[in-house]
Design an enzyme around this catalytic site. Structure first.
Site, PDB file in Angstrom:
ATOM      1  N   ALA A  66       1.102  -1.157   0.313  1.00  0.00           N
ATOM      2  CA  ALA A  66       0.146   0.040   0.193  1.00  0.00           C
ATOM      3  C   ALA A  66       0.701   1.625  -0.235  1.00  0.00           C
ATOM      4  O   ALA A  66       2.279   0.859   0.545  1.00  0.00           O
ATOM      5  CB  ALA A  66      -0.471   0.089   0.983  1.00  0.00           C
ATOM      6  N   GLY A 106       0.370  -4.966   0.737  1.00  0.00           N
ATOM      7  CA  GLY A 106      -0.264  -5.136   0.371  1.00  0.00           C
ATOM      8  C   GLY A 106      -0.047  -5.803  -0.712  1.00  0.00           C
ATOM      9  O   GLY A 106      -0.834  -6.683  -2.041  1.00  0.00           O
ATOM     10  N   GLU A 119      -0.513  -9.210  -0.347  1.00  0.00           N
ATOM     11  CA  GLU A 119      -1.708  -9.266  -0.356  1.00  0.00           C
ATOM     12  C   GLU A 119      -2.305  -9.482  -1.555  1.00  0.00           C
ATOM     13  O   GLU A 119      -3.285 -10.582  -1.670  1.00  0.00           O
ATOM     14  CB  GLU A 119      -1.789  -8.463   1.062  1.00  0.00           C
ATOM     15  N   GLU A 139       4.846  -4.595   7.877  1.00  0.00           N
ATOM     16  CA  GLU A 139       4.155  -3.675   8.489  1.00  0.00           C
ATOM     17  C   GLU A 139       4.624  -3.619   9.689  1.00  0.00           C
ATOM     18  O   GLU A 139       4.940  -2.095   9.722  1.00  0.00           O
ATOM     19  CB  GLU A 139       2.338  -4.508   8.351  1.00  0.00           C
TER      20      GLU A 139
HETATM   21  N1  CAA Z   1       4.657   3.164  -0.542  1.00  0.00           N
HETATM   22  C1  CAA Z   1       5.118   4.546  -1.093  1.00  0.00           C
HETATM   23  N2  CAA Z   1       6.248   4.603  -1.478  1.00  0.00           N
HETATM   24  C2  CAA Z   1       7.116   3.255  -1.985  1.00  0.00           C
HETATM   25  C3  CAA Z   1       6.295   2.267  -1.314  1.00  0.00           C
HETATM   26  C4  CAA Z   1       5.417   2.398  -0.634  1.00  0.00           C
HETATM   27  N3  CAA Z   1       4.337   1.176  -0.020  1.00  0.00           N
HETATM   28  N4  CAA Z   1       7.465   1.179  -1.427  1.00  0.00           N
HETATM   29  C5  CAA Z   1       8.705   1.930  -2.316  1.00  0.00           C
HETATM   30  N5  CAA Z   1       8.069   3.414  -2.423  1.00  0.00           N
HETATM   31  C6  CAA Z   1       9.248   4.533  -3.331  1.00  0.00           C
HETATM   32  C7  CAA Z   1       9.521   5.099  -2.505  1.00  0.00           C
HETATM   33  O1  CAA Z   1       9.838   5.418  -1.784  1.00  0.00           O
HETATM   34  C8  CAA Z   1      10.670   5.878  -3.179  1.00  0.00           C
HETATM   35  O2  CAA Z   1      10.291   7.037  -3.745  1.00  0.00           O
HETATM   36  P1  CAA Z   1      11.547   7.688  -4.115  1.00  0.00           P
HETATM   37  O3  CAA Z   1      11.995   8.021  -4.316  1.00  0.00           O
HETATM   38  O4  CAA Z   1      10.386   9.362  -3.844  1.00  0.00           O
HETATM   39  O5  CAA Z   1      12.459   8.304  -2.410  1.00  0.00           O
HETATM   40  C9  CAA Z   1      10.717   4.729  -4.474  1.00  0.00           C
HETATM   41  O6  CAA Z   1       9.831   4.160  -4.115  1.00  0.00           O
HETATM   42  C10 CAA Z   1      12.016   3.146  -3.958  1.00  0.00           C
HETATM   43  O7  CAA Z   1      12.273   2.681  -3.313  1.00  0.00           O
HETATM   44  P2  CAA Z   1      13.171   2.992  -2.707  1.00  0.00           P
HETATM   45  O8  CAA Z   1      14.211   4.100  -3.077  1.00  0.00           O
HETATM   46  O9  CAA Z   1      12.777   2.428  -0.688  1.00  0.00           O
HETATM   47  O10 CAA Z   1      14.069   1.100  -3.522  1.00  0.00           O
HETATM   48  P3  CAA Z   1      15.200   0.117  -2.440  1.00  0.00           P
HETATM   49  O11 CAA Z   1      15.201  -0.739  -3.664  1.00  0.00           O
HETATM   50  O12 CAA Z   1      15.766   1.336  -2.186  1.00  0.00           O
HETATM   51  O13 CAA Z   1      14.115  -0.592  -2.046  1.00  0.00           O
HETATM   52  C11 CAA Z   1      11.634  -1.818  -0.840  1.00  0.00           C
HETATM   53  C12 CAA Z   1      12.924  -1.424  -2.236  1.00  0.00           C
HETATM   54  C13 CAA Z   1      12.980  -2.661  -0.505  1.00  0.00           C
HETATM   55  C14 CAA Z   1      10.912  -2.602  -1.474  1.00  0.00           C
HETATM   56  C15 CAA Z   1      12.107   0.036  -0.418  1.00  0.00           C
HETATM   57  O14 CAA Z   1      11.095   0.602  -0.859  1.00  0.00           O
HETATM   58  C16 CAA Z   1      10.813  -0.807   1.235  1.00  0.00           C
HETATM   59  O15 CAA Z   1      10.690  -1.212   2.168  1.00  0.00           O
HETATM   60  N6  CAA Z   1       9.609  -0.253   0.507  1.00  0.00           N
HETATM   61  C17 CAA Z   1       8.522  -0.653   1.160  1.00  0.00           C
HETATM   62  C18 CAA Z   1       7.892  -2.116   1.626  1.00  0.00           C
HETATM   63  C19 CAA Z   1       6.812  -2.031   2.792  1.00  0.00           C
HETATM   64  O16 CAA Z   1       6.410  -1.742   3.697  1.00  0.00           O
HETATM   65  N7  CAA Z   1       5.392  -2.186   2.158  1.00  0.00           N
HETATM   66  C20 CAA Z   1       4.570  -2.144   3.399  1.00  0.00           C
HETATM   67  C21 CAA Z   1       3.404  -1.345   3.009  1.00  0.00           C
HETATM   68  S1  CAA Z   1       2.057  -1.267   4.221  1.00  0.00           S
HETATM   69  C22 CAA Z   1       0.861  -2.096   3.634  1.00  0.00           C
HETATM   70  O17 CAA Z   1       1.109  -2.489   2.762  1.00  0.00           O
HETATM   71  C23 CAA Z   1      -0.432  -2.111   4.703  1.00  0.00           C
HETATM   72  C24 CAA Z   1      -1.640  -3.460   3.735  1.00  0.00           C
HETATM   73  O18 CAA Z   1      -1.159  -4.223   4.109  1.00  0.00           O
HETATM   74  C25 CAA Z   1      -2.620  -3.041   3.400  1.00  0.00           C
END
Ligand code: CAA
Length: 258
Positions: free
Chosen positions: A65, A109, A112, A132
Site C-alpha cells: 500500500a 499489500g 496480499e 508492515e
Molecule cells: N509506498 C509508497 N512509496 C513507496 C513504497 C510504498 N509502499 N515502496 C517504495 N516506495 C517508493 C520509495 O519511497 C521511493 O520513492 P522516492 O524515490 O520518491 O524516495 C521509490 O519507491 C523507490 O523505493 P526505494 O528507494 O526504497 O527502493 P529500494 O530498492 O531501496 O528498496 C524496498 C525497495 C525494499 C521495496 C523499499 O522501497 C521498501 O521497503 N518499501 C516499503 C515496503 C513496505 O513496507 N510495504 C508495506 C506497506 S504497508 C501495507 O502494504 C499495508 C497493507 O497491508 C495493505
C-alpha cells in the site's frame, strides 16, 4: 480504456494487467486500486477473455500500500472510506481465473494482492514479505489470514512478526507459489499457462475456481458437497458432452463455453 497506473494488453483470450507506477515500485494508491478494480471488472465481463494475469515490473510486483498516501490517515477516515475493502476486494470477486506473475518485490499489500489471485507464478528474483510491522502497522489486506493458510502458522508468524523477506525458492518450498521460473521467462510462462486454462471450457474453469476456493471457506464435508453439486451441473454443459466425446473419438475437443 487508458489508465494512468496500469498497462493492459490482450493476448488471444488472456487479459494481461500490468501494474505500472515505477516511481513508487507500484505501491498501491487509490488511483491504482480504482483502475485495477475497473480493469478486472471489464475483463470479467468480456466474453472474449477466459483468463487474467496480473503482473508488475522486473523490480517490483508491488511494494505494498502507498505509505505516503496513508501515513496521515485517521481511523475515522479509514472507516468511513472503507479503506482497503472498497477497492481491493474486486480481485477476490473476479470469477475468471486470475494468475499473479510476480518478479521482484511483493511486499505488504503486494504480497496480499498476489495471494488474492488464484495462484502465483514467481520469477527467481521474487521476494515476498509482510513488512508492515517495520513501519508500526499490521497487514490490512488479508496478509495474516491468507499467509497462515498458504504457508502455515509458524512461517506466517515468522514473516509477519519479523518483517523478513522470503525468496522465490523458499516461497515455492512452502507452497506460497505454484512454480518458479527464470526472470526472463516469467511472462512467457504465465501467458502459456493462462492460454492453457483459456483453452478449456470457460464455465468449467470458473467452476473449478469456485470449488477450490470453497475449501478455504467451509468444512470438508460441506466443501465436498459443494463440489459434488458443481460436478453434477457440468453434465448440463455442452462442453462436458464435447470433452468426453472428443476423448472417446481420440480427437481434440472443441469447447464452446456453453
Ligand atoms: N509506498 C509508497 N512509496 C513507496 C513504497 C510504498 N509502499 N515502496 C517504495 N516506495 C517508493 C520509495 O519511497 C521511493 O520513492 P522516492 O524515490 O520518491 O524516495 C521509490 O519507491 C523507490 O523505493 P526505494 O528507494 O526504497 O527502493 P529500494 O530498492 O531501496 O528498496 C524496498 C525497495 C525494499 C521495496 C523499499 O522501497 C521498501 O521497503 N518499501 C516499503 C515496503 C513496505 O513496507 N510495504 C508495506 C506497506 S504497508 C501495507 O502494504 C499495508 C497493507 O497491508 C495493505
Amino acid at each position: 480504456m487508458a489508465y494512468n497506473c496500469l498497462e493492459t494488453e490482450t493476448d488471444d483470450r488472456v487479459q494481461i494487467i500490468r501494474l505500472s507506477r515505477p516511481e513508487a515500485l507500484n505501491a498501491f494508491n487509490n488511483e491504482l486500486m480504482n483502475e485495477l478494480t475497473d480493469a478486472l471488472k471489464a475483463a470479467d465481463a468480456d466474453p472474449k477473455i477466459s483468463c487474467i494475469i496480473i503482473t508488475g515490473s522486473e523490480k517490483a510486483f508491488a511494494a505494498g500500500a502507498d505509505i505516503k498516501e496513508m501515513a496521515d490517515k485517521t481511523a475515522t477516515e479509514a472507516y468511513l472510506e472503507d479503506f482497503i475493502t472498497s477497492n481491493w476486494e474486486q480481485v477476490t470477486r473476479t470469477r475468471k481465473p486470475v494468475i499473479a506473475a510476480v518478479a521482484g518485490y511483493a511486499l505488504g499489500g503486494g504480497c496480499e494482492l498476489a495471494m488474492m489471485c488464484d495462484f502465483i507464478i514467481a520469477a527467481d528474483n521474487a521476494k515476498f514479505g509482510q513488512p508492515e510491522i517495520t513501519i508500526g502497522a499490521i497487514p490490512g489486506a488479508g496478509g495474516t489470514q491468507r499467509l497462515a493458510r498458504f504457508i502455515g502458522k509458524s512461517k506466517a508468524m515468522d514473516m509477519c512478526l519479523t518483517g523478513r523477506m522470503m525468496g522465490a525458492e523458499e516461497a515455492e518450498r512452502c507452497g506460497l507459489v505454484s512454480r518458479v521460473v527464470p526472470k526472463a521467462e516469467l511472462m512467457d510462462t504465465a501467458i502459456e499457462v493462462a492460454k492453457k486454462i483459456a483453452g478449456y471450457s470457460r464455465p468449467v474453469s470458473m467452476m473449478v475456481k469456485e470449488a477450490v476456493n470453497r475449501a478455504f471457506e467451509t468444512t470438508l464435508a460441506e466443501g465436498v458437497l459443494f463440489e459434488r453439486r458443481l460436478f453434477y451441473s457440468v453434465f448440463a454443459t455442452e462442453d462436458q458432452k464435447e470433452g468426453m466425446k472428443a476423448f472417446i473419438e481420440k480427437r481434440e475437443p472443441n469447447f464452446k463455453d456453453a
